[in-house]
Design a protein around this motif. Structure first.
Motif, PDB file in Angstrom:
ATOM      1  N   THR C  30       0.832  -1.195   0.000  1.00 54.24           N
ATOM      2  CA  THR C  30       0.000   0.000   0.000  1.00 54.24           C
ATOM      3  C   THR C  30       0.869   1.248   0.000  1.00 54.24           C
ATOM      4  OG1 THR C  30      -1.607  -1.225   1.279  1.00 54.24           O
ATOM      5  CG2 THR C  30      -1.880   1.144   1.197  1.00 54.24           C
ATOM      6  N   VAL C  31       0.659   2.082  -0.997  1.00 58.92           N
ATOM      7  CA  VAL C  31       1.388   3.349  -1.043  1.00 58.92           C
ATOM      8  C   VAL C  31       0.593   4.379  -0.254  1.00 58.92           C
ATOM      9  CG1 VAL C  31       2.204   5.203  -2.519  1.00 58.92           C
ATOM     10  CG2 VAL C  31       2.370   2.840  -3.290  1.00 58.92           C
ATOM     11  N   LYS C  32       1.218   4.891   0.793  1.00 60.34           N
ATOM     12  CA  LYS C  32       0.525   5.904   1.589  1.00 60.34           C
ATOM     13  C   LYS C  32       0.896   7.271   1.042  1.00 60.34           C
ATOM     14  CE  LYS C  32       0.466   2.896   5.561  1.00 60.34           C
ATOM     15  NZ  LYS C  32       1.073   2.558   6.850  1.00 60.34           N
ATOM     16  N   ALA C  33       0.230   7.658  -0.030  1.00 61.89           N
ATOM     17  CA  ALA C  33       0.608   8.885  -0.725  1.00 61.89           C
ATOM     18  C   ALA C  33       0.334  10.112   0.130  1.00 61.89           C
ATOM     19  CB  ALA C  33      -0.131   8.989  -2.048  1.00 61.89           C
ATOM     20  N   VAL C  34      -0.827  10.120   0.759  1.00 61.43           N
ATOM     21  CA  VAL C  34      -1.144  11.184   1.706  1.00 61.43           C
ATOM     22  C   VAL C  34      -1.554  10.498   2.992  1.00 61.43           C
ATOM     23  CG1 VAL C  34      -2.664  13.117   2.224  1.00 61.43           C
ATOM     24  CG2 VAL C  34      -1.911  12.739  -0.109  1.00 61.43           C
ATOM     25  N   GLY C  54       6.531  12.772  -4.959  1.00 62.67           N
ATOM     26  CA  GLY C  54       6.400  11.702  -3.983  1.00 62.67           C
ATOM     27  C   GLY C  54       6.071  12.231  -2.600  1.00 62.67           C
ATOM     28  N   SER C  55       5.890  13.559  -2.475  1.00 65.36           N
ATOM     29  CA  SER C  55       5.600  14.105  -1.160  1.00 65.36           C
ATOM     30  C   SER C  55       4.104  14.097  -0.871  1.00 65.36           C
ATOM     31  CB  SER C  55       6.128  15.542  -1.066  1.00 65.36           C
ATOM     32  OG  SER C  55       5.479  16.354  -2.011  1.00 65.36           O
ATOM     33  N   GLY C  56       3.295  13.887  -1.907  1.00 66.55           N
ATOM     34  CA  GLY C  56       1.850  13.812  -1.691  1.00 66.55           C
ATOM     35  C   GLY C  56       1.129  15.107  -2.008  1.00 66.55           C
ATOM     36  N   LYS C  57       1.853  16.101  -2.499  1.00 70.96           N
ATOM     37  CA  LYS C  57       1.190  17.385  -2.748  1.00 70.96           C
ATOM     38  C   LYS C  57       0.185  17.287  -3.889  1.00 70.96           C
ATOM     39  CE  LYS C  57       5.081  19.381  -5.419  1.00 70.96           C
ATOM     40  NZ  LYS C  57       5.670  18.165  -5.960  1.00 70.96           N
ATOM     41  N   THR C  58       0.574  16.599  -4.954  1.00 69.72           N
ATOM     42  CA  THR C  58      -0.334  16.466  -6.086  1.00 69.72           C
ATOM     43  C   THR C  58      -1.538  15.603  -5.726  1.00 69.72           C
ATOM     44  OG1 THR C  58       1.561  16.670  -7.533  1.00 69.72           O
ATOM     45  CG2 THR C  58      -0.446  15.883  -8.524  1.00 69.72           C
ATOM     46  N   TYR C 234       6.295  16.295   3.061  1.00 71.50           N
ATOM     47  CA  TYR C 234       7.320  15.281   2.842  1.00 71.50           C
ATOM     48  C   TYR C 234       6.718  13.903   3.081  1.00 71.50           C
ATOM     49  CZ  TYR C 234      11.758  12.839   2.940  1.00 71.50           C
ATOM     50  OH  TYR C 234      12.785  11.979   2.651  1.00 71.50           O
ATOM     51  N   LEU C 235       6.765  13.072   2.106  1.00 69.06           N
ATOM     52  CA  LEU C 235       6.311  11.690   2.211  1.00 69.06           C
ATOM     53  C   LEU C 235       4.911  11.572   2.826  1.00 69.06           C
ATOM     54  CD1 LEU C 235       7.900   9.334   1.164  1.00 69.06           C
ATOM     55  CD2 LEU C 235       8.670   8.830   3.459  1.00 69.06           C
ATOM     56  N   GLY C 236       3.987  12.361   2.307  1.00 65.19           N
ATOM     57  CA  GLY C 236       2.599  12.222   2.724  1.00 65.19           C
ATOM     58  C   GLY C 236       2.215  12.982   3.980  1.00 65.19           C
ATOM     59  N   LYS C 237       3.149  13.768   4.505  1.00 65.88           N
ATOM     60  CA  LYS C 237       2.855  14.524   5.743  1.00 65.88           C
ATOM     61  C   LYS C 237       3.195  15.991   5.539  1.00 65.88           C
ATOM     62  CE  LYS C 237       2.520  11.075   8.944  1.00 65.88           C
ATOM     63  NZ  LYS C 237       1.321  10.917   9.759  1.00 65.88           N
ATOM     64  N   ILE C 238       2.534  16.835   6.315  1.00 63.97           N
ATOM     65  CA  ILE C 238       2.951  18.239   6.333  1.00 63.97           C
ATOM     66  C   ILE C 238       4.024  18.378   7.402  1.00 63.97           C
ATOM     67  CG2 ILE C 238       2.239  20.592   6.867  1.00 63.97           C
ATOM     68  CD1 ILE C 238      -0.456  19.970   5.719  1.00 63.97           C
ATOM     69  N   VAL C 239       5.188  18.917   7.038  1.00 68.42           N
ATOM     70  CA  VAL C 239       6.250  19.055   8.027  1.00 68.42           C
ATOM     71  C   VAL C 239       6.384  20.485   8.522  1.00 68.42           C
ATOM     72  CG1 VAL C 239       7.559  17.064   7.237  1.00 68.42           C
ATOM     73  CG2 VAL C 239       8.043  19.305   6.258  1.00 68.42           C
TER      74      VAL C 239
END
Lengths: 299, 329, 332
Positions: C30-34, C54-58, C234-239
């Protein structure tokens, strides 16, 4: 206000001009290929001959039932350029009438197969992964899984062997190929950003299929249809040749080949006419198709 | 380096593309030279002729492209007139190129090893090497490009590797044949800034370490500024300006370069401008006089419309093709 | 940061994203995109989503647009839950209000349609009562507003320059009179000289019509020029989340610092602005099996023991400046 609407009318007029300009350029691209141009000339010539067969042929009465035993097995000369057959009929006349039949057959088959195949492919491709996809494509697979000629032959064998049933057979074996082609192109295009933009605008699915996607696949589809016309002739001739299509004395090219083959090689010229006719017809369509491909690729 | 003639010199090059109806004048009197160990940038928007220039240098123009004038010398070899064999040798052993889309430059059905060995074999033909020597060379190159675990990477297929990794492999392959000159055609477009920074640093370090010359082609101003010593600004198939990098970015002379720097979105406080008037050049029928005059804020003078400006040496090593600096007219 | 304009009110939330998750099932896992993202978009502002691919923004933007539905969590637009509503199920008014401009105008405009047809479709759908002439009038008005002329009307996309194509895409989005625009890398496929034209047009539109933008980009110079607030992902999270000046003035998260230090600059002045010392290294790991604790720890120069054990929460460190990093997660 009237001033602006005048401007608007002017602008709309300009649209027509631009469209004409585009057509002109497409024609330029087509013309560029000498072979395509040859194809078009050949095609038009054959079509004109087929349409006006009664006037252009020397012996229009020879097309169907006509017997003149005095003139039978007459080798080619100036009166009968391709000679006469076993019933004394002018072969050239019969070949030209054969063109007419071939064009009618192509016209009917393509005008059924093209819209039906395209629409089914569009719907299946657009709803890829949902029930319309499975319903249409599995149904198409059934037809594709049977070798085309065998399918056509069995249909003709079950039904009465005549030209109408031959056309039904060719139509049935042909539509899945269009559906498959359109399906694969549609399912690639449906995720293009411009299709998404249309969805975001609220364009209905049907409009997206026909106004956004269809114009982008029409080129290849029309090219394929033209190239396929040659195959329709071949398959149609094969069916007739095997005696399951048009029956004598119908001047069908395939029927004629099978009729006249019996007299080969003694009366060799008889077979030359119809086979040459088939070859020329196929060549015309192939060259035309290549030209169309050029036009669409040039964009 | 001093005293040595240029490694590569292109003089008054003209390139035309011919289609059925039209002739496109793509390069129009282009001269550049690259000295040994020098890093040269080529700036210009898409369609300015940057890639055509690189292709002309390697003599890999598509069939409809014709070099109709000028000369290209690689050291003392006349690339336009030398034998095919000599040309191949230069491509294989002296010059390497990093292509615009590095991800497409790798063949998906062969392993990295297959592809690298092929390049290395040509780069070292007649050097009497066996396969294990070549493999060792490939491993060295991969280590040079800071690829972790090169043995594993060497036996992988491109799709098994990340984008950044493939990029490094493409660079390694270019380095295999670039013993003297590296041509980099937009090596980092469509790549994240972070990876871009890594790749640029890598290229910079390797070029430095191996003492290579480089031509970096890009439309990204910041990238060229960071990587090069000297820059050629291309516009409409012409070299608009030639200058040392720092001088160019501090004080651009050609109006095109001035506008480009002014309009580029910046980090520092500066108002956004409307951009340069967008008039794409019709290469079939390029503007008379100065090619930039239809878009130039000073371009309404008669001399700009009529006379093509010659390269004017403003100070040593700084040339600009613009009538604003001309005394001759 | 450019001036917040009058229409912008900080207490008026237009779009609310709450614990949004979007997973994709692939053969590898499972890709956890967001993965659990929450933020607000204020009416009239430009909110930038920044991060590597790949950060999930799109993916986040696509959920808002309706290309994907949320796996979990919700998106509220004016109190309507739209996160679980695919685009084709959305009512027409919603589609009118949320419009999108894609990255590459070469693919976002139908290659077989003229500029007129492209924009007219949008007008016809949302203003069906207009007749042919009224539509045309509106179209010409719009074209003029956006800076194109009648000459462009009957051109095909391939006959236009990159910047002009993007303007047409923008005009199409504006034709519906939207309140919210999603800008997906609107300038990244354009030449430098065309970029500023698009950006200044975007600013003008926002000023005139009070539009709200979500800007997805990896070009920080673009962000700096037209946005008010930034979400660094970054990687599906807001940092990190902060007003633009805070991000550029005092980036707190090491990832933000890495992003900033990677920008190639075009002047000394610019180089001085950027943080030093956090050099870019490593690549974004796979979202199938993200690192434990803080997801950035594999590339972070300041990594500590706690980073692999605990996931840092998004905390407000300065007013309106949130960051998810153990360096700033001191218990007061």
């Amino acid at each position: 206000m009237s001033n602006t609407s005048k401007d608007l009318i002017f602008v709309l007029k300009k649209e027509k001009e631009m469209k004409r300009e585009r057509l002109k350029r497409a024609w330029f691209r087509f013309k560029r290929s000498k072979l395509a141009l040859t194809g078009l000339i050949l095609f038009s010539a054959l079509l004109v001959m087929a349409v006006f067969a009664e006037s252009v042929t020397p012996y229009p009465k020879h097309a169907e039932t006509y017997v003149n035993f005095k003139m039978r097995f007459h080798p080619p000369d100036l009166n009968h350029l391709l000679g006469t057959d076993h019933l004394g009929r002018d072969i050239l006349t019969r070949v030209i009438f054969g063109f007419r039949l071939a064009f009618i057959m192509i016209g009917i088959v393509i005008s059924i197969v093209l819209p039906v195949g395209t629409v089914l492919g569009l719907v299946a491709g657009y709803y890829k992964g949902r029930w319309p996809d499975y319903a249409v494509m599995r149904f198409a697979d059934v037809f594709v899984s049977i070798p085309p000629l065998i399918l056509a032959l069995s249909i003709c064998a079950i039904l009465e062997p005549n030209i109408v049933n031959a056309m039904i057979a060719v139509t049935l074996m042909w539509w899945p190929w269009y559906t498959r082609m359109v399906y694969s192109m549609t399912s690639a295009i449906r995720d293009e950003p411009y299709v998404w933009a249309a969805r975001a605008l609220g364009v209905r699915d049907v409009s997206i299929m026909f106004k956004e996607i269809l114009p982008n696949i029409l080129g290849p589809v029309l090219t394929k249809a033209t190239l396929d016309a040659a195959w329709v002739i071949l398959i149609g001739s094969a069916i007739s040749f095997l005696g399951l299509g048009a029956q004598p004395p119908t001047p069908d090219l395939g029927t004629m080949v099978s009729e006249y083959m019996v007299y080969f090689p003694r009366y060799w010229w008889m077979i030359i006419g119809p086979t040459l006719g088939i070859a020329v017809l196929i060549m015309a369509f192939n060259l035309l198709g290549d030209g169309l491909r050029e036009v669409f690729a040039g964009e | 380096m001093q005293g040595a003639g240029p490694l590569l010199s292109v003089k008054n090059l003209y390139v035309k593309y011919k289609s059925y109806w039209y002739t496109y004048h793509v390069l129009d009197d282009v001269s550049i030279n690259v000295k040994l160990g020098e890093k040269v940038g080529l700036i210009g928007e898409s369609g300015a002729g940057k890639t055509t220039l690189l292709k002309s240098i390697l003599r890999v123009l598509p069939t409809q492209g014709k070099i109709t004038g000028g000369e290209i010398f690689y050291k003392d070899v006349d690339l336009l007139r030398c034998s095919k064999q000599r040309l191949l040798e230069i491509r294989r052993k002296n010059v390497g190129m990093i292509f615009q889309d590095p991800l497409a430059a790798l063949n998906p059905v062969f392993t990295v090893k297959d592809q690298m060995l092929e390049v290395l074999r040509y780069a070292n033909e007649r050097a009497d090497m066996n396969k294990s020597d070549l493999i060792n060379m490939a491993l060295d190159l991969l280590r040079d490009t800071l690829i972790p675990d090169p043995e594993r990477v060497l036996n992988s297929y491109p799709f098994q590797l990340s984008g950044g990794m493939r990029q490094r492999i493409v660079i390694a392959m270019a380095l295999a044949s670039a013993r003297e000159l590296l041509l980099a055609d937009e090596p980092t477009t469509n790549i994240d800034v972070t990876i871009q920074a890594q790749i640029l640093k890598l290229i910079g370090d390797l070029v430095e370490k191996k003492g290579l010359s480089m031509i970096l082609v890009s439309h990204a101003l910041g990238l060229v500024r960071k990587m090069t010593d000297r820059v050629y600004v291309m516009y409409g198939g012409n070299i608009a300006e030639e200058a040392p990098t720092s001088k160019l970015f501090n004080e651009p002379l050609h109006p095109y370069m001035q506008l480009l720097l002014k309009t580029a979105p910046k980090l520092v406080e500066s108002p956004l401008t409307e951009g340069i008037k967008s008039i794409p050049i019709d290469y079939r029928n390029p503007p008379t006089g100065c090619v930039f005059h239809p878009r130039c804020p000073y371009g309404d003078q008669e001399v700009c419309r009529k006379v093509k400006p010659p390269p004017i040496e403003v100070e040593k090593g700084r040339f600009v093709r613009c009538h604003l600096y001309g005394s001759g007219s | 940061m450019h001036e917040p304009h009058e229409a912008m009110l900080y207490d008026q939330v237009l779009l609310k994203v709450e614990h949004l998750k979007r997973y994709f099932n692939t053969p590898k896992g499972t890709v956890k995109a967001v993965d659990d993202v929450s933020f607000n978009v204020i009416k009239g502002e430009t909110l930038a989503l920044v991060g590597e691919s790949g950060s999930g923004k799109t993916t986040t933007a696509n959920v808002i647009l309706g290309r994907y539905t949320a796996t979990d969590g919700s998106v509220f637009y004016k109190d309507v839950e739209i996160g679980s509503m695919p685009l084709t199920k959305r009512p027409l008014w919603l589609r009118r209000e949320i419009q999108v401009v894609f990255q590459d105008p070469a693919t976002s405009l139908n290659p077989k349609k003229t500029v007129k047809d492209i924009i007219e479709t949008a007008i016809r759908i949302h203003y069906p009562k207009l007749n042919k002439y009224e539509r045309m009038e509106r179209l010409l008005e719009l074209l003029d507003y956006i800076g194109l002329t009648e000459d462009h009307l009957f051109k095909l996309p391939r006959e236009l320059g990159g910047g002009e194509k993007q303007l047409v895409a923008l005009a199409r989005a504006l034709a519906t009179n939207p309140t919210h625009l999603i800008l997906d890398e609107p300038t990244s496929s354009l030449d430098v000289s065309a970029q500023s034209r698009i950006l200044s047009t975007l600013l003008k539109i926002q000023k005139d019509r009070g539009l709200t933008y979500i800007l997805i980009t990896h070009d920080l110079a673009v962000v700096k020029n037209i946005s008010h607030r930034i979400n660094v992902m970054y990687l599906g999270k807001i940092v990190e989340t902060a007003p633009v000046d805070d991000i550029f003035g005092e980036p707190l998260h090491p990832y933000t610092q890495m992003l900033l230090s990677s920008i190639p600059t075009i002047s000394e002045e610019e180089s001085k602005m950027l943080p030093k010392g956090v050099e870019s290294r490593g690549e974004i790991p796979s979202a199938i099996d993200p690192p434990s604790g803080c997801r950035f720890r594999t590339r972070c120069p300041f990594v500590m023991d706690v980073c692999s054990k605990e996931e840092p929460p998004l905390k407000e460190v300065v007013t309106r400046h949130f960051v998810a990093c153990h360096l700033h997660n001191k218990n007061v």
